[in-house]
Design a protein around this motif. Structure first.
Motif, PDB file in Angstrom:
ATOM      1  N   THR A 175      30.446  64.677  39.995  1.00 40.56           N
ATOM      2  CA  THR A 175      31.674  64.622  39.197  1.00 40.56           C
ATOM      3  C   THR A 175      32.659  63.609  39.778  1.00 40.56           C
ATOM      4  OG1 THR A 175      31.388  66.949  38.619  1.00 40.56           O
ATOM      5  CG2 THR A 175      33.551  65.995  38.238  1.00 40.56           C
ATOM      6  N   ILE A 176      32.852  63.622  41.120  1.00 36.22           N
ATOM      7  CA  ILE A 176      33.767  62.676  41.763  1.00 36.22           C
ATOM      8  C   ILE A 176      33.242  61.249  41.624  1.00 36.22           C
ATOM      9  CG2 ILE A 176      34.763  61.953  43.979  1.00 36.22           C
ATOM     10  CD1 ILE A 176      34.823  64.897  44.778  1.00 36.22           C
ATOM     11  N   GLY A 177      31.907  61.118  41.746  1.00 33.28           N
ATOM     12  CA  GLY A 177      31.326  59.790  41.595  1.00 33.28           C
ATOM     13  C   GLY A 177      31.546  59.232  40.199  1.00 33.28           C
ATOM     14  N   ALA A 178      31.371  60.101  39.188  1.00 32.57           N
ATOM     15  CA  ALA A 178      31.586  59.653  37.807  1.00 32.57           C
ATOM     16  C   ALA A 178      33.038  59.282  37.580  1.00 32.57           C
ATOM     17  CB  ALA A 178      31.149  60.752  36.837  1.00 32.57           C
ATOM     18  N   ALA A 179      33.985  60.091  38.123  1.00 29.47           N
ATOM     19  CA  ALA A 179      35.409  59.792  37.967  1.00 29.47           C
ATOM     20  C   ALA A 179      35.767  58.470  38.663  1.00 29.47           C
ATOM     21  CB  ALA A 179      36.250  60.942  38.530  1.00 29.47           C
ATOM     22  N   THR A 180      35.175  58.213  39.841  1.00 29.61           N
ATOM     23  CA  THR A 180      35.459  56.964  40.577  1.00 29.61           C
ATOM     24  C   THR A 180      34.933  55.749  39.817  1.00 29.61           C
ATOM     25  OG1 THR A 180      35.319  58.186  42.667  1.00 29.61           O
ATOM     26  CG2 THR A 180      35.138  55.778  42.787  1.00 29.61           C
ATOM     27  N   ALA A 181      33.705  55.892  39.285  1.00 19.28           N
ATOM     28  CA  ALA A 181      33.133  54.763  38.521  1.00 19.28           C
ATOM     29  C   ALA A 181      33.974  54.455  37.289  1.00 19.28           C
ATOM     30  CB  ALA A 181      31.697  55.103  38.127  1.00 19.28           C
ATOM     31  N   LEU A 182      34.442  55.514  36.623  1.00 17.01           N
ATOM     32  CA  LEU A 182      35.267  55.305  35.430  1.00 17.01           C
ATOM     33  C   LEU A 182      36.597  54.643  35.804  1.00 17.01           C
ATOM     34  CD1 LEU A 182      35.379  55.768  32.378  1.00 17.01           C
ATOM     35  CD2 LEU A 182      36.422  58.005  32.826  1.00 17.01           C
ATOM     36  N   ALA A 183      37.172  55.032  36.944  1.00 13.39           N
ATOM     37  CA  ALA A 183      38.445  54.440  37.400  1.00 13.39           C
ATOM     38  C   ALA A 183      38.255  52.964  37.758  1.00 13.39           C
ATOM     39  CB  ALA A 183      38.988  55.234  38.588  1.00 13.39           C
ATOM     40  N   LEU A 184      37.126  52.636  38.411  1.00 13.24           N
ATOM     41  CA  LEU A 184      36.864  51.247  38.752  1.00 13.24           C
ATOM     42  C   LEU A 184      36.707  50.389  37.492  1.00 13.24           C
ATOM     43  CD1 LEU A 184      34.373  51.698  41.743  1.00 13.24           C
ATOM     44  CD2 LEU A 184      36.718  50.811  41.850  1.00 13.24           C
ATOM     45  N   PHE A 185      36.050  50.963  36.500  1.00 14.38           N
ATOM     46  CA  PHE A 185      35.902  50.219  35.242  1.00 14.38           C
ATOM     47  C   PHE A 185      37.261  50.007  34.581  1.00 14.38           C
ATOM     48  CE2 PHE A 185      35.191  50.249  30.607  1.00 14.38           C
ATOM     49  CZ  PHE A 185      34.409  49.105  30.498  1.00 14.38           C
ATOM     50  N   ALA A 186      38.126  51.055  34.635  1.00 11.77           N
ATOM     51  CA  ALA A 186      39.467  50.913  34.065  1.00 11.77           C
ATOM     52  C   ALA A 186      40.282  49.870  34.823  1.00 11.77           C
ATOM     53  CB  ALA A 186      40.175  52.269  34.082  1.00 11.77           C
ATOM     54  N   ALA A 187      40.135  49.838  36.149  1.00 14.79           N
ATOM     55  CA  ALA A 187      40.855  48.832  36.946  1.00 14.79           C
ATOM     56  C   ALA A 187      40.395  47.430  36.593  1.00 14.79           C
ATOM     57  CB  ALA A 187      40.639  49.109  38.435  1.00 14.79           C
ATOM     58  N   TRP A 188      39.091  47.274  36.357  1.00 10.22           N
ATOM     59  CA  TRP A 188      38.570  45.956  35.949  1.00 10.22           C
ATOM     60  C   TRP A 188      39.148  45.521  34.607  1.00 10.22           C
ATOM     61  CZ3 TRP A 188      35.034  44.593  31.940  1.00 10.22           C
ATOM     62  CH2 TRP A 188      34.562  43.290  32.013  1.00 10.22           C
ATOM     63  N   LEU A 189      39.469  46.545  33.738  1.00 12.04           N
ATOM     64  CA  LEU A 189      40.100  46.247  32.458  1.00 12.04           C
ATOM     65  C   LEU A 189      41.599  46.020  32.589  1.00 12.04           C
ATOM     66  CD1 LEU A 189      38.250  48.800  30.130  1.00 12.04           C
ATOM     67  CD2 LEU A 189      37.814  46.329  30.352  1.00 12.04           C
ATOM     68  N   GLY A 190      42.155  46.236  33.782  1.00  6.69           N
ATOM     69  CA  GLY A 190      43.572  46.011  33.998  1.00  6.69           C
ATOM     70  C   GLY A 190      44.452  47.199  33.714  1.00  6.69           C
ATOM     71  N   VAL A 191      43.914  48.418  33.742  1.00 12.62           N
ATOM     72  CA  VAL A 191      44.689  49.628  33.492  1.00 12.62           C
ATOM     73  C   VAL A 191      45.539  49.941  34.716  1.00 12.62           C
ATOM     74  CG1 VAL A 191      44.541  52.100  32.965  1.00 12.62           C
ATOM     75  CG2 VAL A 191      42.933  50.498  31.920  1.00 12.62           C
ATOM     76  N   ALA A 192      46.740  50.426  34.472  1.00 15.69           N
ATOM     77  CA  ALA A 192      47.663  50.725  35.576  1.00 15.69           C
ATOM     78  C   ALA A 192      47.198  51.947  36.362  1.00 15.69           C
ATOM     79  CB  ALA A 192      49.062  50.954  35.018  1.00 15.69           C
TER      80      ALA A 192
END
Length: 453
Positions: free
Chosen positions: A13-30
Motif C-alpha cells: 500500500t505504501i509503495g503504491a502511494a509513493t509511486a502515485l506521488a512520484l508520478f504526480a510530482a512528475w506532472l508538476g502537482v503541488a
C-alpha cells in the motif's frame, strides 16, 4: 503468520502511494495535493489490516517518505521550510486519527458480521430443536449441533450428579435436568456462546418432552377412567335384562309348576338356559378384555386340528343357531395350524354370536374355512350389513350398532375388539366386507407356520 501478511499489505500500500506521488510530482502537482495520496495509503492500510498499530506505523512511514522525497532539501530528513513542517505535523495527526477511525469501523463491522453469524446459528439451533421429538431424538440432535457449530464431541447425561470438572448444566423449569460434557478442551468466544445456547435449548426441549409425557399419562388415565365408567354402565344395563328374564321365568316355574304343561316347563327351562349362556359369554368377554387391557394375554400355541376348534365353537353356539340356516364348509383334508385353540375358538364364537345378534330368524349364516398359504376363516350373514358410521371403528372397544338389534340385547361392543386382539397376537389379520347382495362377511387369517414374535 498474520503479522507477515499485514506487513506485506502495508508495504504494498505504501509503495503504491509513493509511486502515485512520484508520478504526480512528475506532472508538476503541488506538495499539498501529493500528501493526500499518502493519506489514502494510510486509510487503505487501516482497511486492509484492520489494525490501529499498522495504520499509525503507515502514517509515520508515509510522513518520512514525503519528507525525504518531496520537501527541501530533497533526499534528506531535514525540514527547512516551516510550512512543510506544519504540513508534515498535520499529515501525521490526520493519518493517525483517520487510521484510528477506519480501524475501529473495521473492527465494528467485523464484530457485527460475527454477531449476525452467531444470531443465525442460534436461530438454526432453536429451529432444529423444534423438529425433534422424543428424549433420545432431542439428545441426539444436541450432540449433532455441538459437533456442527462448535466442532466438539459431547456427552450428555440426564439425572446424574456432577462427575467431571468441566461440564455445562442443562436446566429446565423444574431444576437441573442433566449435564453436557465436552471432549477436546474448553470452548471460548463464539463457540462458548453456542454451546451455552444449545444447553439452554436442550433444557427447554427436555422440559417440553416431560410435559408431553405427563399430558399423555393424564390423557391415558382419563381414557381408562372413561372406559371403566362405560364398562360399568354397560354391564349394569346388559345384566338387568337377562337377570330379569331368568328371575321371571324361575318364579313362574316355581309358582305354577304343576299347572304348567311339560312343553311350557321345557320352554321356560330353555329360556333360562339361554339367558345363562348369554350371561356366561358376557362375563367371559369382560374377563378376556380385562386380561388384554392389563397385557396379561398369554398364548399357549400348539398344532391344532382346525376341525376340532371349529367344532368346539359351533357346539358352544348351537343353541343360538338353532333357528338360523347355518352351514359349515371345512377343508376336505385334515388341516393343522399353530394356535391357542381355546382363544381361536372364542374368536369364532364371538363372530357367530355377532352374526346371530344382527340377523332375524330363518336367516342364513355360513362358516367357511380355507387352507392355502394361510388359514382363512370366514363368517358370512345375511343381515343389514355394517352402517357406514361405525365401519371404520368396528374393531374398537365399546362400538355398538344403535338399532336393528334382533334379540334386543345391545351388548358391550367388546366381542370384535377381543377378536382383533387375539388374531393379531397370533400374527394374523381380521377384516370385514360386504356380503353381496345383503349382509356382511367377517374374515380372519392365521399363519400356517410358526412365526417369530
Amino acid at each position: 503468520m498474520t503479522t507477515v501478511k499485514n506487513a506485506g499489505k502495508t508495504a504494498l500500500t505504501i509503495g503504491a502511494a509513493t509511486a502515485l506521488a512520484l508520478f504526480a510530482a512528475w506532472l508538476g502537482v503541488a506538495n499539498e495535493s501529493m500528501i493526500m495520496m499518502f493519506l489514502l495509503g494510510v486509510l487503505f492500510t487501516a482497511v486492509f489490516t484492520s489494525s490501529l498499530g499498522w495504520a499509525i506505523g503507515s502514517a509515520l512511514v508515509c510522513a518520512l517518505l514525503f519528507n525525504f522525497l518531496f520537501t527541501e532539501p530533497h533526499y534528506s530528513f531535514f525540514v527547512y521550510s516551516s510550512s512543510d513542517l506544519m504540513l508534515l505535523v498535520f499529515f501525521i495527526a490526520t493519518g493517525i486519527v483517520s487510521g484510528m477511525i477506519t480501524s475501529r469501523l473495521q473492527r465494528e463491522m467485523k464484530l457485527a458480521s460475527e454477531n449476525e453469524h452467531t444470531a443465525k446459528i442460534l436461530y438454526h439451533v432453536a429451529s432444529d430443536f423444534l423438529s425433534a421429538s422424543g428424549t433420545e431424538s432431542v439428545i441426539r440432535k444436541a450432540k449433532e449441533l455441538v459437533w456442527e457449530y462448535a466442532g466438539l464431541e459431547s456427552t450428555i447425561s440426564l439425572g446424574e450428579k456432577q462427575t467431571a470438572s468441566t461440564f455445562f448444566e442443562i436446566n429446565g423449569a423444574s431444576g437441573m435436568l442433566g449435564r453436557l460434557e465436552l471432549s477436546g478442551g474448553q470452548p471460548s468466544g463464539q463457540k462458548l456462546l453456542i454451546v451455552q445456547a444449545i444447553c439452554a435449548q436442550l433444557g427447554i426441549a427436555l422440559e417440553r418432552e416431560i410435559l408431553v409425557a405427563d399430558r399423555e399419562k393424564i390423557r391415558m388415565a382419563m381414557e381408562r377412567e372413561q372406559q371403566r365408567g362405560t364398562l360399568l354402565r354397560s354391564v349394569a344395563h346388559d345384566l338387568r335384562s337377562p337377570l330379569t328374564a331368568i328371575s321371571g321365568a324361575g318364579n313362574l316355574l316355581a309358582d305354577n309348576y304343576f299347572r304348567l304343561s311339560d312343553a311350557e316347563r321345557r320352554k321356560l327351562a330353555s329360556d333360562i338356559s339361554e339367558e345363562i349362556v348369554w350371561l356366561s359369554d358376557l362375563v367371559e368377554n369382560i374377563l378376556s378384555m380385562t386380561r388384554i387391557s392389563e397385557q396379561k394375554i398369554v398364548l399357549h400355541k400348539q398344532d391344532e386340528v382346525i376341525d376340532d376348534v371349529i367344532g368346539e365353537a359351533v357346539k358352544h353356539t348351537e343353541r343360538l343357531l338353532r333357528d338360523r340356516h347355518f352351514h359349515v364348509k371345512l377343508p376336505d383334508d385334515v388341516v393343522t395350524a399353530p394356535m391357542d385353540g381355546k382363544l381361536i375358538a372364542q374368536v369364532v364364537i364371538n363372530l357367530l354370536e355377532n352374526a346371530v345378534q344382527h340377523t332375524p330368524p330363518d336367516s342364513e349364516i355360513s362358516l367357511t374355512v380355507h387352507a392355502q398359504s394361510d388359514l382363512t376363516v370366514s363368517v358370512a350373514d345375511t343381515g343389514n350389513g355394517i352402517p357406514d358410521a361405525i365401519r371404520g371403528r368396528l374393531f374398537e372397544r365399546f362400538v355398538t350398532q344403535e338399532s336393528d338389534i334382533v334379540d334386543g340385547r345391545q351388548g358391550l361392543g367388546l366381542g370384535l375388539s377381543i377378536c382383533k386382539t387375539i388374531v393379531e397376537a397370533h400374527g394374523g389379520t381380521i377384516s370385514v366386507s360386504d356380503n353381496v347382495p345383503k349382509g356382511s362377511i367377517f374374515t380372519f387369517t392365521l399363519p400356517m407356520e410358526e412365526t417369530d414374535e
